[in-house]
Design a protein around this motif. Sequence first.
Motif, PDB file in Angstrom:
ATOM      1  N   GLY A  43     -15.756 -25.925  14.622  1.00  0.00           N
ATOM      2  CA  GLY A  43     -16.299 -25.383  15.654  1.00  0.00           C
ATOM      3  C   GLY A  43     -17.955 -24.953  15.516  1.00  0.00           C
ATOM      4  N   ASP A  44     -18.740 -24.078  16.311  1.00  0.00           N
ATOM      5  CA  ASP A  44     -19.872 -23.668  16.168  1.00  0.00           C
ATOM      6  C   ASP A  44     -19.964 -22.803  15.085  1.00  0.00           C
ATOM      7  OD1 ASP A  44     -20.462 -25.425  18.379  1.00  0.00           O
ATOM      8  OD2 ASP A  44     -20.619 -23.826  19.557  1.00  0.00           O
ATOM      9  N   PHE A  45     -21.331 -22.698  14.344  1.00  0.00           N
ATOM     10  CA  PHE A  45     -21.511 -21.881  13.345  1.00  0.00           C
ATOM     11  C   PHE A  45     -22.701 -20.766  13.739  1.00  0.00           C
ATOM     12  CE2 PHE A  45     -24.240 -20.482   9.985  1.00  0.00           C
ATOM     13  CZ  PHE A  45     -23.356 -19.869   9.049  1.00  0.00           C
ATOM     14  N   THR A  46     -22.293 -19.621  13.469  1.00  0.00           N
ATOM     15  CA  THR A  46     -23.463 -18.549  13.320  1.00  0.00           C
ATOM     16  C   THR A  46     -22.918 -17.692  12.218  1.00  0.00           C
ATOM     17  OG1 THR A  46     -22.553 -16.818  14.565  1.00  0.00           O
ATOM     18  CG2 THR A  46     -23.857 -18.278  15.617  1.00  0.00           C
ATOM     19  N   LEU A  91     -12.729 -15.729   0.017  1.00  0.00           N
ATOM     20  CA  LEU A  91     -13.739 -14.914   0.339  1.00  0.00           C
ATOM     21  C   LEU A  91     -15.169 -15.777  -0.461  1.00  0.00           C
ATOM     22  CD1 LEU A  91     -12.553 -11.223  -0.269  1.00  0.00           C
ATOM     23  CD2 LEU A  91     -13.186 -12.368   1.904  1.00  0.00           C
ATOM     24  N   ILE A  92     -14.859 -16.487  -1.363  1.00  0.00           N
ATOM     25  CA  ILE A  92     -16.051 -17.277  -1.832  1.00  0.00           C
ATOM     26  C   ILE A  92     -16.488 -18.274  -0.700  1.00  0.00           C
ATOM     27  CG2 ILE A  92     -16.814 -18.733  -3.773  1.00  0.00           C
ATOM     28  CD1 ILE A  92     -14.905 -17.228  -5.678  1.00  0.00           C
ATOM     29  N   HIS A  93     -15.418 -19.105  -0.266  1.00  0.00           N
ATOM     30  CA  HIS A  93     -15.692 -20.115   0.754  1.00  0.00           C
ATOM     31  C   HIS A  93     -16.441 -19.163   1.958  1.00  0.00           C
ATOM     32  CE1 HIS A  93     -13.058 -23.511  -0.583  1.00  0.00           C
ATOM     33  NE2 HIS A  93     -12.642 -22.475  -1.171  1.00  0.00           N
ATOM     34  N   ASN A  94     -15.800 -17.936   2.433  1.00  0.00           N
ATOM     35  CA  ASN A  94     -16.569 -17.435   3.404  1.00  0.00           C
ATOM     36  C   ASN A  94     -18.206 -17.146   3.199  1.00  0.00           C
ATOM     37  OD1 ASN A  94     -13.609 -16.368   4.192  1.00  0.00           O
ATOM     38  ND2 ASN A  94     -14.740 -15.912   5.836  1.00  0.00           N
ATOM     39  N   GLU A  95     -18.364 -16.473   1.851  1.00  0.00           N
ATOM     40  CA  GLU A  95     -19.610 -16.174   1.634  1.00  0.00           C
ATOM     41  C   GLU A  95     -20.496 -17.438   1.350  1.00  0.00           C
ATOM     42  OE1 GLU A  95     -21.200 -13.697   1.891  1.00  0.00           O
ATOM     43  OE2 GLU A  95     -22.791 -13.427   0.453  1.00  0.00           O
ATOM     44  N   ILE A  96     -20.027 -18.426   0.888  1.00  0.00           N
ATOM     45  CA  ILE A  96     -20.819 -19.799   1.005  1.00  0.00           C
ATOM     46  C   ILE A  96     -21.188 -20.376   2.306  1.00  0.00           C
ATOM     47  CG2 ILE A  96     -21.103 -22.280   0.202  1.00  0.00           C
ATOM     48  CD1 ILE A  96     -19.361 -21.154  -2.302  1.00  0.00           C
ATOM     49  N   TYR A  97     -20.136 -20.375   3.371  1.00  0.00           N
ATOM     50  CA  TYR A  97     -20.580 -20.826   4.731  1.00  0.00           C
ATOM     51  C   TYR A  97     -21.709 -19.803   5.192  1.00  0.00           C
ATOM     52  CZ  TYR A  97     -16.424 -23.945   4.811  1.00  0.00           C
ATOM     53  OH  TYR A  97     -15.577 -24.977   5.025  1.00  0.00           O
ATOM     54  N   ARG A  98     -21.286 -18.334   5.128  1.00  0.00           N
ATOM     55  CA  ARG A  98     -22.417 -17.479   5.640  1.00  0.00           C
ATOM     56  C   ARG A  98     -23.780 -17.747   5.037  1.00  0.00           C
ATOM     57  NH1 ARG A  98     -24.812 -12.554   4.970  1.00  0.00           N
ATOM     58  NH2 ARG A  98     -24.503 -12.509   2.734  1.00  0.00           N
ATOM     59  N   ALA A 102     -22.666 -24.331   5.774  1.00  0.00           N
ATOM     60  CA  ALA A 102     -22.018 -25.678   5.460  1.00  0.00           C
ATOM     61  C   ALA A 102     -20.997 -26.205   6.121  1.00  0.00           C
ATOM     62  CB  ALA A 102     -21.788 -25.623   3.952  1.00  0.00           C
ATOM     63  N   GLY A 103     -20.763 -27.454   6.266  1.00  0.00           N
ATOM     64  CA  GLY A 103     -19.515 -27.882   7.049  1.00  0.00           C
ATOM     65  C   GLY A 103     -18.143 -28.104   6.332  1.00  0.00           C
ATOM     66  N   ALA A 104     -18.226 -28.131   4.866  1.00  0.00           N
ATOM     67  CA  ALA A 104     -17.184 -28.268   3.864  1.00  0.00           C
ATOM     68  C   ALA A 104     -17.386 -27.663   2.582  1.00  0.00           C
ATOM     69  CB  ALA A 104     -16.778 -29.690   3.952  1.00  0.00           C
ATOM     70  N   ILE A 105     -16.508 -27.140   2.089  1.00  0.00           N
ATOM     71  CA  ILE A 105     -16.850 -26.572   0.765  1.00  0.00           C
ATOM     72  C   ILE A 105     -15.281 -27.261  -0.048  1.00  0.00           C
ATOM     73  CG2 ILE A 105     -16.688 -24.634  -0.813  1.00  0.00           C
ATOM     74  CD1 ILE A 105     -17.835 -22.982   1.564  1.00  0.00           C
ATOM     75  N   PHE A 106     -15.907 -27.539  -1.337  1.00  0.00           N
ATOM     76  CA  PHE A 106     -14.899 -28.090  -2.335  1.00  0.00           C
ATOM     77  C   PHE A 106     -14.671 -27.506  -3.529  1.00  0.00           C
ATOM     78  CE2 PHE A 106     -14.967 -32.388   0.276  1.00  0.00           C
ATOM     79  CZ  PHE A 106     -14.426 -31.544   1.495  1.00  0.00           C
ATOM     80  N   HIS A 107     -13.539 -27.002  -3.982  1.00  0.00           N
ATOM     81  CA  HIS A 107     -13.474 -26.407  -5.393  1.00  0.00           C
ATOM     82  C   HIS A 107     -12.460 -26.871  -6.373  1.00  0.00           C
ATOM     83  CE1 HIS A 107     -13.018 -23.410  -8.447  1.00  0.00           C
ATOM     84  NE2 HIS A 107     -11.813 -22.907  -8.228  1.00  0.00           N
ATOM     85  N   VAL A 108     -13.026 -27.351  -7.335  1.00  0.00           N
ATOM     86  CA  VAL A 108     -11.956 -27.873  -8.427  1.00  0.00           C
ATOM     87  C   VAL A 108     -12.239 -27.209  -9.730  1.00  0.00           C
ATOM     88  CG1 VAL A 108     -11.882 -30.012  -7.223  1.00  0.00           C
ATOM     89  CG2 VAL A 108     -13.560 -30.045  -9.112  1.00  0.00           C
ATOM     90  N   HIS A 109     -11.179 -27.188 -10.513  1.00  0.00           N
ATOM     91  CA  HIS A 109     -11.418 -26.823 -12.115  1.00  0.00           C
ATOM     92  C   HIS A 109     -11.498 -27.902 -12.670  1.00  0.00           C
ATOM     93  CE1 HIS A 109      -9.123 -22.799 -11.645  1.00  0.00           C
ATOM     94  NE2 HIS A 109      -9.600 -23.081 -10.430  1.00  0.00           N
ATOM     95  N   SER A 110     -12.631 -28.512 -13.394  1.00  0.00           N
ATOM     96  CA  SER A 110     -12.591 -29.709 -14.355  1.00  0.00           C
ATOM     97  C   SER A 110     -12.989 -29.078 -15.734  1.00  0.00           C
ATOM     98  CB  SER A 110     -13.665 -30.690 -13.670  1.00  0.00           C
ATOM     99  OG  SER A 110     -14.989 -29.938 -13.703  1.00  0.00           O
ATOM    100  N   VAL A 111     -12.681 -29.678 -16.308  1.00  0.00           N
ATOM    101  CA  VAL A 111     -12.953 -29.547 -17.980  1.00  0.00           C
ATOM    102  C   VAL A 111     -14.414 -29.473 -18.071  1.00  0.00           C
ATOM    103  CG1 VAL A 111     -12.585 -30.070 -20.515  1.00  0.00           C
ATOM    104  CG2 VAL A 111     -10.633 -30.150 -18.851  1.00  0.00           C
ATOM    105  N   TYR A 112     -15.204 -30.422 -17.869  1.00  0.00           N
ATOM    106  CA  TYR A 112     -16.577 -30.257 -18.056  1.00  0.00           C
ATOM    107  C   TYR A 112     -17.246 -29.376 -17.520  1.00  0.00           C
ATOM    108  CZ  TYR A 112     -15.852 -35.265 -19.980  1.00  0.00           C
ATOM    109  OH  TYR A 112     -15.555 -36.178 -20.896  1.00  0.00           O
TER     110      TYR A 112
END
Length: 216
Positions: A43-46, A91-98, A102-112
């Motif tokens: 949907g739309d973003f504000t 809540l981290i996704h919420n803050e990054i969108y706010r 953005a249209g998408a947020i991805f989070h991974v745990h990588s060793v590096y």
Amino acid sequence: MAFTDIKLEHKQQALADLRSVKELFASRGWFAGTSGNLSVRVGDFTPDEFYFAITASGKDKTVHTPEDYLFVDKNGKACEATNLKPSAETLIHNEIYRLTGAGAIFHVHSVYSAVMSEWFWERRAVPVDGVELIKGLNIWDEEAHIDIPIVTNFAEIPRIVPEVTERLDKRIPGIILRKHGIYAWGANAFEAKRHIEAFEFLFEYVYRWEMLNGKK
Ligand SMILES: CSC[C@@H](O)[C@@H](O)C(=O)COP(=O)(O)O
Ligand SMILES: [Zn+2]
């Protein structure tokens, strides 16, 4: 715009995007021990009103089930009746969108990402100098230098949010949680995927470069 005003086909497309990214990242071993979470906005973003689909908390992200995702609002609350809990890190996704729209947020745990966040913790950023794949972050300067911000990995997620607010750099589509993992975002799932792949490449590059040079 109310959640119910958003077209069903857009919601279904968001879920399809999440499913394909989840499957791909799982094939790379990026969801060890149920870690990681993914979201796609609909949907739309504000900054005051937006909605997104997000992975349910604690699920095995290497398999598909009918209970993998739910839709939440700008406060991280479920938009529809469900027994599912949104990701603990919603809540981290919420803050990054706010902050970014953005249209998408991805989070991974990588060793590096985790190792480099600790190695560079004193400077609160992982520095990357002139590596070609910085262009994968849509930064096109000749020999670009970037500093990828690192924030404290508090156990209570609401405590992490103000640091994200403070440290997020709009030029750089990612932020690292110390000894935890990377968040990357983009205008859509395609771009967020490209960004997370570029970050992963850069963390491994920096790790190997530091090793080779016996730095510190
Ligand atoms: C199981 S360790 C990982 C969690 O603590 C968390 O960091 C994570 O990425 C996944 O949490 P989730 O609530 O499933 O989205
Ligand atoms: Zn995590």
